[in-house]
Design an enzyme around this catalytic site. Structure first.
Site, short mmCIF file in Angstrom:
data_model
loop_
_atom_site.label_atom_id
_atom_site.label_comp_id
_atom_site.label_asym_id
_atom_site.label_seq_id
_atom_site.Cartn_x
_atom_site.Cartn_y
_atom_site.Cartn_z
CE LYS A 22 -0.45 -5.80 4.09
NZ LYS A 22 -0.23 -5.62 2.67
CD GLN A 24 -3.80 -3.56 0.61
OE1 GLN A 24 -2.66 -3.64 1.23
NE2 GLN A 24 -3.60 -3.73 -0.73
N GLY A 56 1.09 -11.99 -0.67
CA GLY A 56 2.44 -11.80 0.23
C GLY A 56 2.62 -9.95 0.40
CG ASP A 57 3.30 -7.07 3.24
OD1 ASP A 57 3.21 -5.86 2.58
OD2 ASP A 57 3.86 -6.66 4.52
CB THR A 67 5.16 -3.63 -5.35
OG1 THR A 67 4.36 -4.76 -5.17
CG2 THR A 67 5.16 -2.68 -4.47
CE LYS A 96 -5.40 -9.71 -4.13
NZ LYS A 96 -4.59 -10.28 -3.27
CE LYS A 153 -1.20 0.06 -0.69
NZ LYS A 153 -0.05 -0.96 -0.12
#
Length: 448
Positions: free
Chosen positions: A128, A113, A167-168, A211, A92, A116
């Site tokens: 990622k 990640q 998304g990022d 976020t 993820k 996290k």
């Protein structure tokens, strides 16, 4: 400095294998320095080779993305997906479209990640992806064609039980929509394979805000527990002007703070009366413009060239929400000299090692990105749950879940820090708490 022989040996192996991947090496060293004491307490981790496996991705896919621009000319970009660790759940992590995207950047983001996602308490592994494609200045049709070409390759490697991207930077609702449409077209299935989707086709309320809101919930809880304090009456400096920054500004303001800055890659605006978020949203979300326009529209506001200079503005709390390594040692010292006592990170790894050293030396309350900005992936995990149940939760329910997750991250980080004699150290605690959960799962599942 690393002192444990096992940890030093593994880091030397990483450095020898990837000497040119500076962002990845920076992320690995920061985590290794925190988790060294864990191996004295858990010799089974070394026996199972946990650390060697932890720093090596399970899979790294690099591919060509060929597409045609509006003039009919062929453009070629590079695409990436790192599937780093699946010990506690499917991979993820977001997709980033930006010219600075390289294998090193994708690996550092995927590595962070893992921890996290572990901290959220949800069953998600670390991954990622992204591309060096820059959507700025491109038409909607060009962005659509790029996304379709990107997903044509990526769809071979992802799935709702395998790898769930989101998304990022530069991958928002528009891009996720195009990506999801192409996946559905190619696979002939409607699955929760992407998060951050539109509400009409499986998205979650509060995902856009998650976020930024989560960053403020984390900061508020850390202030409460460690300082018996809050956002109320504080002056806040925020960098960035994307989704993370916008909704961090919104929530910090709701919690009683005055946010006086935001920025983009060209410069920053300073508004002594507090940022007018409606203007920022219009410029950035509706018009996709530059932040300098804010000063033309708001009386008393100033625009300054140079995005790093935002850290010279006096404040009580700094929330970096732009990009990696945006605060160096010099900028961190300026923050401290101008009265800043709290830095919590909305962007991924926005502080250099030198900046973190300044925070620690000056007893700044420091919330590292892997903990402080975990709200986005937390609500992505909640979106996955809603997709599995074919349900849509209310904004209030999702927001309450998010708030609970962020409070729990603070508590788990502080508990882990205390266990190893690092009371109050949120960075140490986040690294240890995130790592031990994954390490235990890796040991239990055997060597693979």
């Amino acid at each position: 400095m690393l002192t444990d022989e096992y940890v030093k040996r593994v880091y030397a192996q990483v450095e020898a294998r990837d000497p040119d991947q500076s962002e990845f090496l920076q992320a690995v060293q920061e985590v290794f320095e925190s988790i060294e004491p864990v191996f004295a307490k858990h010799p089974e981790y070394e026996a199972a080779g946990v650390l060697q496996r932890f720093v090596e991705p399970e899979r790294l896919v690099k591919f060509r993305v060929a597409w045609a621009d509006d003039n009919g000319d062929v453009q070629v970009n590079r695409g990436y997906r790192v599937q780093f660790n699946s010990a506690i759940g499917p991979y993820k992590g977001g997709l980033r479209f930006h010219p600075t995207v390289t294998e090193s950047v994708i690996k550092f983001l995927g590595f962070e990640q893992i921890l996290k996602n572990s901290l959220t308490g949800l069953p998600m592994g670390g991954g990622k992806g992204g591309s060096d494609f820059d959507p700025k200045g491109r038409s909607d049709a060009e962005v659509m064609r790029f996304c379709q070409a990107f997903m044509t390759e990526l769809q071979r490697h992802i799935g709702q039980f395998t790898d769930v991207p989101a998304g990022d930077i530069n991958v928002g609702a528009r891009e996720v929509g195009y990506l999801f449409g192409q996946y559905k077209r190619l696979r002939n299935e409607f699955a929760g394979v992407l998060t951050g989707k539109g509400l009409e086709f499986g998205g979650s309320l509060a995902r856009t805000e998650a976020t930024g809101y989560g960053l403020c919930y984390y900061t508020q809880e850390a202030l409460r527990v460690l300082r018996d304090d809050s956002f109320e009456g504080k002056t806040v400096v925020v960098s960035g002007s994307g989704n993370v920054a916008i909704f961090a500004i919104e929530k910090a303001t709701q919690l009683g703070a005055k946010v006086v800055t935001c920025s983009d890659s060209n410069g920053y605006v300073y508004d002594p009366n507090g940022i007018d978020l409606d203007v920022v949203k219009d410029i950035k979300l509706n018009k996709r413009g530059r932040i300098r326009e804010y000063a033309d529209r708001v009386d008393g506001a100033e625009y300054h060239e140079g995005c790093r200079e935002v850290w010279t503005v006096p404040c009580d709390i700094a929330l970096p929400c732009a990009t990696q390594n945006e605060i160096d040692g010099e900028s961190a010292q300026k923050l401290v000299d101008n009265g800043c006592t709290v830095v919590c990170e909305g962007a991924n790894m926005p502080s250099t090692p030198q900046a973190i050293e300044v925070y620690q030396k000056n007893h700044v309350l420091y919330g590292p990105a892997k903990a402080a900005n975990a709200g986005g992936v937390a609500v992505s995990g909640l979106e996955m749950s809603q997709n599995s149940y074919r349900l849509s939760w209310s904004f209030e329910k999702v927001d309450e879940e998010l708030k609970g997750i962020m409070k729990n991250i603070v508590a788990e980080s502080l508990d882990a820090a205390k266990e190893y004699g690092h009371d109050g150290d949120l960075m140490f605690g986040a690294n240890v708490a995130g790592f031990t959960k994954v390490a235990n799962a890796m040991v239990a599942q055997g060597i693979f």
